[in-house]
Write a protein that holds these residues in place. Structure first.
Motif, PDB file in Angstrom:
ATOM      1  N   GLU A  65      41.794  83.598  81.939  1.00  0.00           N
ATOM      2  CA  GLU A  65      42.302  84.489  80.897  1.00  0.00           C
ATOM      3  C   GLU A  65      43.485  83.856  80.170  1.00  0.00           C
ATOM      4  N   GLU A  66      44.322  83.130  80.930  1.00  0.00           N
ATOM      5  CA  GLU A  66      45.498  82.474  80.331  1.00  0.00           C
ATOM      6  C   GLU A  66      45.075  81.370  79.362  1.00  0.00           C
ATOM      7  N   VAL A  67      44.048  80.611  79.729  1.00  0.00           N
ATOM      8  CA  VAL A  67      43.556  79.547  78.852  1.00  0.00           C
ATOM      9  C   VAL A  67      42.957  80.144  77.585  1.00  0.00           C
ATOM     10  N   VAL A  68      42.150  81.177  77.734  1.00  0.00           N
ATOM     11  CA  VAL A  68      41.547  81.824  76.564  1.00  0.00           C
ATOM     12  C   VAL A  68      42.622  82.397  75.650  1.00  0.00           C
ATOM     13  N   ALA A  69      43.671  82.971  76.220  1.00  0.00           N
ATOM     14  CA  ALA A  69      44.775  83.504  75.414  1.00  0.00           C
ATOM     15  C   ALA A  69      45.472  82.389  74.644  1.00  0.00           C
ATOM     16  N   CYS A  70      45.648  81.248  75.284  1.00  0.00           N
ATOM     17  CA  CYS A  70      46.255  80.086  74.623  1.00  0.00           C
ATOM     18  C   CYS A  70      45.390  79.625  73.453  1.00  0.00           C
ATOM     19  N   LEU A  71      44.089  79.538  73.681  1.00  0.00           N
ATOM     20  CA  LEU A  71      43.172  79.117  72.626  1.00  0.00           C
ATOM     21  C   LEU A  71      43.184  80.108  71.465  1.00  0.00           C
ATOM     22  N   ALA A  72      43.233  81.399  71.789  1.00  0.00           N
ATOM     23  CA  ALA A  72      43.267  82.426  70.745  1.00  0.00           C
ATOM     24  C   ALA A  72      44.530  82.312  69.896  1.00  0.00           C
ATOM     25  N   GLU A  73      45.641  81.996  70.541  1.00  0.00           N
ATOM     26  CA  GLU A  73      46.907  81.823  69.812  1.00  0.00           C
ATOM     27  C   GLU A  73      46.835  80.642  68.851  1.00  0.00           C
ATOM     28  N   LEU A  74      46.335  79.514  69.346  1.00  0.00           N
ATOM     29  CA  LEU A  74      46.249  78.319  68.506  1.00  0.00           C
ATOM     30  C   LEU A  74      45.183  78.454  67.431  1.00  0.00           C
ATOM     31  N   ASN A  75      44.192  79.285  67.692  1.00  0.00           N
ATOM     32  CA  ASN A  75      43.122  79.528  66.723  1.00  0.00           C
ATOM     33  C   ASN A  75      43.655  80.187  65.453  1.00  0.00           C
ATOM     34  N   GLN A  76      44.833  80.772  65.541  1.00  0.00           N
ATOM     35  CA  GLN A  76      45.471  81.371  64.369  1.00  0.00           C
ATOM     36  C   GLN A  76      46.090  80.307  63.470  1.00  0.00           C
ATOM     37  N   ILE A  77      46.294  79.123  64.028  1.00  0.00           N
ATOM     38  CA  ILE A  77      46.906  78.026  63.260  1.00  0.00           C
ATOM     39  C   ILE A  77      45.820  77.179  62.595  1.00  0.00           C
ATOM     40  N   LYS A  78      44.884  76.700  63.393  1.00  0.00           N
ATOM     41  CA  LYS A  78      43.717  75.972  62.903  1.00  0.00           C
ATOM     42  C   LYS A  78      42.525  76.384  63.752  1.00  0.00           C
ATOM     43  N   PRO A  79      41.327  76.434  63.158  1.00  0.00           N
ATOM     44  CA  PRO A  79      40.166  76.926  63.896  1.00  0.00           C
ATOM     45  C   PRO A  79      39.812  76.063  65.098  1.00  0.00           C
ATOM     46  N   ILE A  80      39.463  76.748  66.178  1.00  0.00           N
ATOM     47  CA  ILE A  80      39.100  76.094  67.429  1.00  0.00           C
ATOM     48  C   ILE A  80      37.692  76.503  67.805  1.00  0.00           C
ATOM     49  N   SER A  81      36.900  75.550  68.243  1.00  0.00           N
ATOM     50  CA  SER A  81      35.600  75.858  68.826  1.00  0.00           C
ATOM     51  C   SER A  81      35.576  75.307  70.239  1.00  0.00           C
TER      52      SER A  81
END
Length: 289
Positions: A123-139
């Motif tokens: 859950e912590e990793v997914v939350a981190c990815l979601a945060e950074l996804n607001q800066i540039k798109p992540i897949s």
């Protein structure tokens, strides 16, 4: 016809985009004893990262090295930083965030693609990815290969299929794009089983699919099985027939990132026809029309 990755990138970013494969020095829980040892039977020692830049001092330097290799193919275009080798969410969240931020920093990097396992997405990793996804798109690219547990156990995948479905659900809820890897031609699998895997990934909500041909590389457990006569590889014609029917199950909104995959020619044991990439792609593109 299906939606290609180049079409997807052109629509999303408004220009040509090239992926830069980098090696961030990760390992895999299926190698270090957490989920298993030795990795999946088809996995070579580079963790599917043969085409990635070799690990060096910084992610930034690897990106620069990779850009120089492809600049003739991508003049005026942008780039995706692709964390390819092994399991790229298999570390502390603070360490992951540092690496990802380094990769996102250059202006011509328009997004990140992160290859990992469904069982390495806390859950912590997914939350981190979601945060950074607001800066540039992540897949996030998930190595599923098959939905069939018996097959997965035979190649020592190290997690049960329901873990994949849960990972997709959580990533999608967090607004993160999901790409699923499938291998066609795994030992013991029928065409129907491969079609079922394709349909199940679509039903799960994947945004993209990478289809790979099973190829045997030297030094792997799969090579030992192949040399013993335990299974045979698909012919080009068989692969094309299966791929065509798999693609027929994929709607236009799901992007096809690959229609085949190839390993290092120096390590290739079988099928040898896969070494002629130009011929293979010409044949596949012709029959898929």
């Amino acid at each position: 016809m299906y939606t290609t990755l180049s079409q997807h990138y052109q629509e999303k970013f408004g220009c040509k985009v090239y992926k830069l494969a980098i090696d961030a020095g990760f390992t895999c829980p299926n190698r270090d004893g957490t989920a298993g040892v030795g990795g999946c039977t088809f996995c070579a020692g580079d963790g599917s990262g043969f085409f990635a830049e070799k690990q060096c001092a910084t992610v930034a330097q690897q990106l620069e090295n990779a850009k120089k290799r492809v600049e003739a193919k991508n003049k005026g275009g942008k780039y995706i930083a692709y964390f390819q080798s092994f399991t790229n969410t298999y570390a502390s969240v603070s360490y992951l965030k540092t690496l990802y931020c380094q990769a996102m920093e250059p202006e011509d990097i328009v997004g990140l693609s992160i290859g990992t396992r469904p069982d390495c997405l806390s859950e912590e990793v997914v939350a981190c990815l979601a945060e950074l996804n607001q800066i540039k798109p992540i897949s996030v690219e998930l190595g599923l290969q098959t939905i069939h547990q018996r097959t997965a156990d035979a190649f020592h995948r190290g997690y049960e299929t329901h873990v994949y479905y849960d990972a997709v659900k959580r990533l999608k809820k967090a607004g993160i794009e999901v790409v699923t890897h499938l291998i066609l031609g795994l030992p013991g699998e029928t065409k129907q089983m491969m079609l079922e895997s394709t349909q199940s990934t679509v039903n799960a909500g994947t945004d993209g699919i990478k289809f790979h041909l099973l190829h045997v590389l030297g030094g792997t457990q799969l090579e030992e099985e192949y040399q013993s006569g335990a299974f045979s590889c698909l012919t080009l014609e068989e692969y094309g027939d299966i791929l065509k029917d798999c693609l027929a199950l994929v709607p236009q909104n799901v992007v096809i990132h690959r229609i085949t995959g190839d390993g290092a020619k120096k390590d290739l044991v079988a099928p040898m026809w896969s070494a002629d990439k130009k011929r293979v792609l010409n044949y596949l593109n012709r029959i898929l029309k």
